[in-house]
Design a protein around this motif. Structure first.
Motif, PDB file in Angstrom:
ATOM      1  N   ASN A  38       0.839  -1.189   0.000  1.00 39.51           N
ATOM      2  CA  ASN A  38       0.000   0.000   0.000  1.00 39.51           C
ATOM      3  C   ASN A  38       0.880   1.246   0.000  1.00 39.51           C
ATOM      4  O   ASN A  38       1.612   1.499   0.955  1.00 39.51           O
ATOM      5  N   PRO A  39       0.840   2.037  -1.064  1.00 36.51           N
ATOM      6  CA  PRO A  39       1.691   3.225  -1.126  1.00 36.51           C
ATOM      7  C   PRO A  39       1.257   4.285  -0.123  1.00 36.51           C
ATOM      8  O   PRO A  39       0.140   4.259   0.402  1.00 36.51           O
ATOM      9  N   PHE A  40       2.156   5.208   0.158  1.00 33.85           N
ATOM     10  CA  PHE A  40       1.842   6.314   1.050  1.00 33.85           C
ATOM     11  C   PHE A  40       0.672   7.133   0.500  1.00 33.85           C
ATOM     12  O   PHE A  40       0.572   7.350  -0.715  1.00 33.85           O
ATOM     13  N   SER A  41      -0.177   7.596   1.391  1.00 34.24           N
ATOM     14  CA  SER A  41      -1.109   8.648   1.003  1.00 34.24           C
ATOM     15  C   SER A  41      -0.310   9.945   0.899  1.00 34.24           C
ATOM     16  O   SER A  41       0.845  10.017   1.338  1.00 34.24           O
ATOM     17  N   GLU A  42      -0.925  10.977   0.349  1.00 34.54           N
ATOM     18  CA  GLU A  42      -0.219  12.254   0.204  1.00 34.54           C
ATOM     19  C   GLU A  42       0.248  12.771   1.558  1.00 34.54           C
ATOM     20  O   GLU A  42       1.372  13.244   1.705  1.00 34.54           O
ATOM     21  N   GLU A  43      -0.613  12.675   2.572  1.00 30.60           N
ATOM     22  CA  GLU A  43      -0.277  13.161   3.899  1.00 30.60           C
ATOM     23  C   GLU A  43       0.784  12.282   4.556  1.00 30.60           C
ATOM     24  O   GLU A  43       1.718  12.782   5.192  1.00 30.60           O
ATOM     25  N   LYS A  62       3.786  12.575  -5.420  1.00 31.37           N
ATOM     26  CA  LYS A  62       3.719  13.951  -5.895  1.00 31.37           C
ATOM     27  C   LYS A  62       4.631  14.852  -5.044  1.00 31.37           C
ATOM     28  O   LYS A  62       4.470  14.944  -3.822  1.00 31.37           O
ATOM     29  N   ILE A  63       5.587  15.484  -5.716  1.00 29.14           N
ATOM     30  CA  ILE A  63       6.483  16.441  -5.053  1.00 29.14           C
ATOM     31  C   ILE A  63       5.955  17.837  -5.386  1.00 29.14           C
ATOM     32  O   ILE A  63       6.265  18.400  -6.435  1.00 29.14           O
ATOM     33  N   THR A  64       5.138  18.379  -4.506  1.00 33.48           N
ATOM     34  CA  THR A  64       4.455  19.640  -4.749  1.00 33.48           C
ATOM     35  C   THR A  64       5.047  20.756  -3.888  1.00 33.48           C
ATOM     36  O   THR A  64       5.879  20.509  -3.000  1.00 33.48           O
ATOM     37  N   GLU A  65       4.599  21.960  -4.131  1.00 38.97           N
ATOM     38  CA  GLU A  65       4.999  23.102  -3.308  1.00 38.97           C
ATOM     39  C   GLU A  65       4.643  22.863  -1.856  1.00 38.97           C
ATOM     40  O   GLU A  65       5.436  23.130  -0.944  1.00 38.97           O
ATOM     41  N   ASN A  66       3.447  22.334  -1.632  1.00 41.93           N
ATOM     42  CA  ASN A  66       2.996  22.059  -0.271  1.00 41.93           C
ATOM     43  C   ASN A  66       3.886  21.023   0.406  1.00 41.93           C
ATOM     44  O   ASN A  66       4.258  21.172   1.577  1.00 41.93           O
ATOM     45  N   TYR A  67       4.250  19.975  -0.341  1.00 43.66           N
ATOM     46  CA  TYR A  67       5.128  18.933   0.194  1.00 43.66           C
ATOM     47  C   TYR A  67       6.494  19.518   0.554  1.00 43.66           C
ATOM     48  O   TYR A  67       7.052  19.235   1.614  1.00 43.66           O
ATOM     49  N   LEU A  68       7.038  20.343  -0.320  1.00 39.99           N
ATOM     50  CA  LEU A  68       8.361  20.927  -0.085  1.00 39.99           C
ATOM     51  C   LEU A  68       8.344  21.900   1.090  1.00 39.99           C
ATOM     52  O   LEU A  68       9.311  21.982   1.849  1.00 39.99           O
TER      53      LEU A  68
END
Length: 476
Positions: A38-43, A62-68
């Motif tokens: 089971n892959p990671f959820s975004e959170e 997803k490597i997003t602005e929020n993630y960074l």
């Protein structure tokens, strides 16, 4: 600021092959490998990354602005994929965060899938298998289940990079297909080896019997194969996509296939992935669909693991990855040159000494043999210390004419010969001259006694080299 490689904490978001993991473990890195199916959820991904210095992720995270924003501690990203449309590259650039990826690793494997889908679609492999399973095959019917041959047809490549080249090469060798391509620039290798021709996008659509997509996904390529594009293709054309599902408009593709605007389609990618089970493409007689398995060979996945690990290792050891999406943000490794007062002297004696710090640590300098030829000289630890303390442009030792003579001797002689003259490693010309006199006396005595021939040869070599240095034009 970079950390030591052995102190890195690395989050690996997928259970990649051991080849890559072991390379990192051997360097002392601490790994947290997500082995669950089971892959990671975004959170979950965002939170799990906060432990790490480096994230080794797939194209699905997803490597997003929020993630960074939630992970300002990250020092680099390493993608276990060739594509990087999952990464906000601009946001990484603002943070000077380098991104590694793994092009070249799956060239053959992915081109095999493209080639296989072309043949399978041309001959209705998948649909005929389904008919066989359903018991719908009965007797010989001369006009039933007919496909088409590829011999001498025209292959149009959209995005002639490494994978596209492999696909074109296979088609040229197997079917002597004519190769045309749409690219941002000429591919000289394809032009020369495959007699390929660069064409416009419209010419590609109008002239190709098979169109095979191998481009990156970008704003320019997003759904570039839309209703208008399909309407410009030959009705006998086969559309192959092994790059990204969003490069084609799926609704428009379905309509083109249903309306007979194109012959068929072979897809290894879709949008979304995996393709939903009620997608009409799965039940069309002229469509072959695979679940994005372009790189799914032991060899390709091992190489992807190796490259994604080596990108990390090379960056933290050398400051430069093997394959970097945004090389402009990599930490520039300082390049060292000899002190200005030494450069002319060295060049006049055949030495071209410009090395990075990492090369010097490994004992590597360059010996210029001619205008267009040079070779690498490897120094031992003793010579490295001498080089760094006396030769480097930022070394503090003063170098005079006598030291220059010894410096040349240092380069001309092997390390153990040099120690015969300068056992302390310090360039004192007066002491060196006295040592040379001692060597001459020793050699004279050995020759008189006809004793220790190897020692005689060594001492003679030292004297010959030393004499040649004394005769150097600039030091005469």
């Amino acid at each position: 600021m970079k950390k030591e490689l052995s102190k890195l904490k690395i989050l690996v978001t997928r259970d990649i092959p051991e080849l890559g993991l072991n390379l990192l473990r051997q360097k002392g890195c601490e790994l947290n490998v997500q082995t669950s199916d089971n892959p990671f959820s975004e959170e979950e991904f965002k939170i799990a990354s906060q432990w790490a210095d480096v994230v080794l992720s797939s194209s699905k995270e997803k490597i997003t602005e929020n993630y960074l924003n939630a992970n300002p501690q990250l020092l680099m990203l390493s993608q276990y994929s060739a594509g990087y449309d999952n990464v906000d590259v601009e946001a990484c650039n603002k943070r000077k965060l380098p991104i590694g990826h793994t092009p070249q690793a799956m060239n053959r494997a992915t081109s095999d899938i493209a080639f296989g889908l072309m043949v399978a679609t041309a001959r209705n492999f998948f649909f005929m298998h389904k008919k066989l399973e359903r018991g719908e095959i009965s007797g010989f019917k001369p006009r039933a289940n007919l496909g088409q041959e590829m011999y001498g047809k025209t292959l149009g490549i959209f995005g002639l990079g490494a994978i596209g080249f492999e696909m074109a090469r296979k088609c040229k060798m197997a079917y002597d297909m004519n190769i045309i391509y749409c690219n941002r620039s000429q591919n000289e290798k394809a032009n020369a080896e495959l007699d390929a021709t660069l064409v416009s996008f419209d010419d590609l659509l109008a002239s190709s019997d098979v169109i095979s997509v191998h481009s990156n996904l970008s704003e320019q390529t997003h759904q570039i194969f839309n209703a208008e594009a399909f309407s410009k293709m030959k009705s006998s054309c086969i559309f192959i996509n092994t790059s990204r599902g969003k490069v084609h408009d799926e609704k428009a593709l379905i309509e083109a296939l249903q309306n007979g605007e194109i012959w068929g389609a072979g897809l290894d990618v879709s949008d979304p992935e995996p393709m939903k089970t009620d997608n009409p493409l799965l039940n069309m007689s002229n469509v072959c669909v695979l679940p994005h398995i372009g790189s799914a060979t032991v060899e390709a996945r091992d190489e992807m693991a190796r490259l994604s690990a080596e990108n990390i290792i090379q960056y933290f050891e050398k400051g430069k990855m093997i394959h970097c999406v945004n090389p402009e943000v990599q930490i520039k490794e300082k390049v060292y040159q000899p002190k200005k007062e030494l450069q002319d002297l060295l060049i006049s004696n055949g030495f071209f000494v410009v090395s990075s710090e990492n090369e010097i640590e490994k004992g590597k300098i360059w010996l210029k043999l001619s205008k267009h030829q040079q070779k690498t000289i490897f120094l031992d630890s003793y010579q490295i210390n001498v080089f760094k303390s006396h030769v480097m442009e930022d070394s503090k030792s003063e170098v005079g004419e006598s030291e220059l003579r010894c410096l040349l001797l240092f380069f001309k002689l092997k390390s153990h010969d040099f120690k015969e003259i300068c056992p302390s490693g310090r360039f004192n010309f007066d002491k060196a001259k006295k040592r040379i006199l001692d060597i001459e006396n020793e050699l004279r005595e050995l020759k008189r006694m006809n004793h220790l021939k190897p020692r005689q040869n060594k001492l003679q070599r030292i004297l010959d080299n030393y004499s040649s240095i004394l005769k150097t034009r600039k030091l005469a």
